[in-house]
Design an enzyme around this catalytic site. Sequence first.
Site, PDB file in Angstrom:
ATOM      1  N   TYR A 258       0.826  -1.218   0.000  1.00  0.00           N
ATOM      2  CA  TYR A 258       0.000   0.000   0.000  1.00  0.00           C
ATOM      3  C   TYR A 258       0.854   1.258   0.000  1.00  0.00           C
ATOM      4  O   TYR A 258       1.960   1.265   0.521  1.00  0.00           O
ATOM      5  CB  TYR A 258      -0.901   0.011   1.224  1.00  0.00           C
ATOM      6  CG  TYR A 258      -1.981  -1.035   1.229  1.00  0.00           C
ATOM      7  CD1 TYR A 258      -2.317  -1.754   0.082  1.00  0.00           C
ATOM      8  CD2 TYR A 258      -2.687  -1.312   2.392  1.00  0.00           C
ATOM      9  CE1 TYR A 258      -3.307  -2.718   0.115  1.00  0.00           C
ATOM     10  CE2 TYR A 258      -3.689  -2.265   2.435  1.00  0.00           C
ATOM     11  CZ  TYR A 258      -3.988  -2.971   1.299  1.00  0.00           C
ATOM     12  OH  TYR A 258      -4.982  -3.919   1.331  1.00  0.00           O
TER      13      TYR A 258
ATOM     14  N   SER B  35     -13.746  -4.610   1.106  1.00  0.00           N
ATOM     15  CA  SER B  35     -14.577  -4.006   0.062  1.00  0.00           C
ATOM     16  C   SER B  35     -16.072  -4.196   0.315  1.00  0.00           C
ATOM     17  O   SER B  35     -16.813  -4.574  -0.595  1.00  0.00           O
ATOM     18  CB  SER B  35     -14.198  -4.577  -1.315  1.00  0.00           C
ATOM     19  OG  SER B  35     -14.595  -3.696  -2.342  1.00  0.00           O
TER      20      SER B  35
ATOM     21  N   LEU C 236     -18.292  -2.077   0.459  1.00  0.00           N
ATOM     22  CA  LEU C 236     -19.055  -1.156  -0.386  1.00  0.00           C
ATOM     23  C   LEU C 236     -18.785  -1.378  -1.872  1.00  0.00           C
ATOM     24  O   LEU C 236     -19.219  -0.575  -2.697  1.00  0.00           O
ATOM     25  CB  LEU C 236     -18.724   0.299  -0.018  1.00  0.00           C
ATOM     26  CG  LEU C 236     -19.230   0.768   1.349  1.00  0.00           C
ATOM     27  CD1 LEU C 236     -18.803   2.212   1.598  1.00  0.00           C
ATOM     28  CD2 LEU C 236     -20.735   0.631   1.443  1.00  0.00           C
ATOM     29  N   GLY C 237     -18.093  -2.457  -2.199  1.00  0.00           N
ATOM     30  CA  GLY C 237     -17.847  -2.736  -3.616  1.00  0.00           C
ATOM     31  C   GLY C 237     -17.206  -1.560  -4.328  1.00  0.00           C
ATOM     32  O   GLY C 237     -17.746  -1.039  -5.301  1.00  0.00           O
ATOM     33  N   PHE C 238     -16.032  -1.147  -3.822  1.00  0.00           N
ATOM     34  CA  PHE C 238     -15.294  -0.015  -4.403  1.00  0.00           C
ATOM     35  C   PHE C 238     -16.105   1.276  -4.359  1.00  0.00           C
ATOM     36  O   PHE C 238     -15.930   2.163  -5.193  1.00  0.00           O
ATOM     37  CB  PHE C 238     -14.888  -0.329  -5.850  1.00  0.00           C
ATOM     38  CG  PHE C 238     -13.409  -0.551  -6.019  1.00  0.00           C
ATOM     39  CD1 PHE C 238     -12.754  -1.516  -5.283  1.00  0.00           C
ATOM     40  CD2 PHE C 238     -12.673   0.202  -6.907  1.00  0.00           C
ATOM     41  CE1 PHE C 238     -11.389  -1.719  -5.427  1.00  0.00           C
ATOM     42  CE2 PHE C 238     -11.315   0.014  -7.060  1.00  0.00           C
ATOM     43  CZ  PHE C 238     -10.670  -0.954  -6.314  1.00  0.00           C
TER      44      PHE C 238
ATOM     45  N   LEU D 235     -21.704   0.699  -3.887  1.00  0.00           N
ATOM     46  CA  LEU D 235     -22.913   0.461  -3.106  1.00  0.00           C
ATOM     47  C   LEU D 235     -23.332   1.672  -2.274  1.00  0.00           C
ATOM     48  O   LEU D 235     -24.402   1.663  -1.667  1.00  0.00           O
ATOM     49  CB  LEU D 235     -22.723  -0.768  -2.214  1.00  0.00           C
ATOM     50  CG  LEU D 235     -22.728  -2.090  -2.983  1.00  0.00           C
ATOM     51  CD1 LEU D 235     -22.139  -3.224  -2.148  1.00  0.00           C
ATOM     52  CD2 LEU D 235     -24.145  -2.443  -3.448  1.00  0.00           C
TER      53      LEU D 235
ATOM     54  N   GLY E 152     -23.962   4.296  -3.860  1.00  0.00           N
ATOM     55  CA  GLY E 152     -24.837   4.926  -4.843  1.00  0.00           C
ATOM     56  C   GLY E 152     -24.238   6.130  -5.531  1.00  0.00           C
ATOM     57  O   GLY E 152     -24.866   6.725  -6.418  1.00  0.00           O
ATOM     58  N   LYS E 153     -23.010   6.492  -5.183  1.00  0.00           N
ATOM     59  CA  LYS E 153     -22.453   7.740  -5.700  1.00  0.00           C
ATOM     60  C   LYS E 153     -22.098   7.704  -7.189  1.00  0.00           C
ATOM     61  O   LYS E 153     -21.921   8.766  -7.802  1.00  0.00           O
ATOM     62  CB  LYS E 153     -21.237   8.166  -4.888  1.00  0.00           C
ATOM     63  CG  LYS E 153     -20.053   7.205  -4.943  1.00  0.00           C
ATOM     64  CD  LYS E 153     -18.966   7.652  -3.967  1.00  0.00           C
ATOM     65  CE  LYS E 153     -17.807   6.671  -3.915  1.00  0.00           C
ATOM     66  NZ  LYS E 153     -16.811   7.062  -2.881  1.00  0.00           N
TER      67      LYS E 153
END
Length: 346
Positions: free
Chosen positions: A53, A233, A235-237, A240, A242-243
Amino acid sequence: MKYNQLGESDLKVSEICLGTMTYGQQNTIEDAHLQLDYAVSQGINFIDTAEMYPVPPRAETQGRTETFIGEWLKKQQRDRLIIATKIAGPGRPITWVRGGATNIKSDNIKQAVDDSLKRLQTDYIDLYQIHWPDRYVPTFGQTEYNPHFERETVPIAEQLAAFADVIKEGKIRYLGLSNETPWGVAQFSQIAKELGLPKVVAIQNAYNLLNRVFDSALAEACRYENVGLLAYSPLGFGLLSGKYLEGNKPEKTRLTLFENFGQRYLKPNVSEAVTAYVEIARSHNLKPSQLAIAFVISRWFVTSTIVGATTLEQLQENIDSVNVTLDKEILAELNAVYTRYPNPAP
């Protein structure tokens, strides 16, 4: 904040783990330390990083995340925190890590551990993970195993023996896997038992409403081998949240800043599934991100859910997901969407 036992270890980890892979790329050291302070103030005792990272991985920034954490960690009460990091493996074009020497063998392990300890400014690492397998496996959105890509690999027994040496030295406490398969979990566990070598206690794999592959074979393997899932993950990158709906490309987000990043989330039916999940959240007066994270937290096989953010406000919202309880009605609605769009981003 709840705390869960991690596999067969004596580590009790917070149900939310702070992910840090943006530190040093999208986040400054000041941002990082604000996030770390806030996370700890909310009861989080578990922090995850990696020698690779920040992401996207680059030679110019490699190791910077651990360095940022180390500058903060040296001022903390070390025994109140659980620090996890990872060794990069072969199979990805990261030639700048140890000059491309990324096989999971003794010399590379010892150097990787020593380098991480120096950057983290600590004497020991609580959980040390193999970032992805030494052997060939389909990863990061690949779904088909192809024998053509098999390569020479370090035997699992040899890997475990090398980690055993580092554990005896007191430099790491427990061993974990990441981006692993059911076969890998079973092999690492059984070989450790047969040879009296360190047993893996954790697996860090992607898990979210768009990717529930873990539900079947991996859940079975981890249950019988007592290996806890650290779900990354959730929020699935960020999808999720919605942005990105309706073609939006918010500034300073990963999918906007870095082309060809997160390819698994650009597949058919992803947008349709996200739209449906966001509609469920809004119909129940929930924030989409909190619905998505609360779902992951609710799963019986999840020991800790790794959340990260580029802003403190995002982090606050994500951590607040621990206060969201999904009732049977909401879970049924989520499963109905999953039936229509099963694993669009595996």
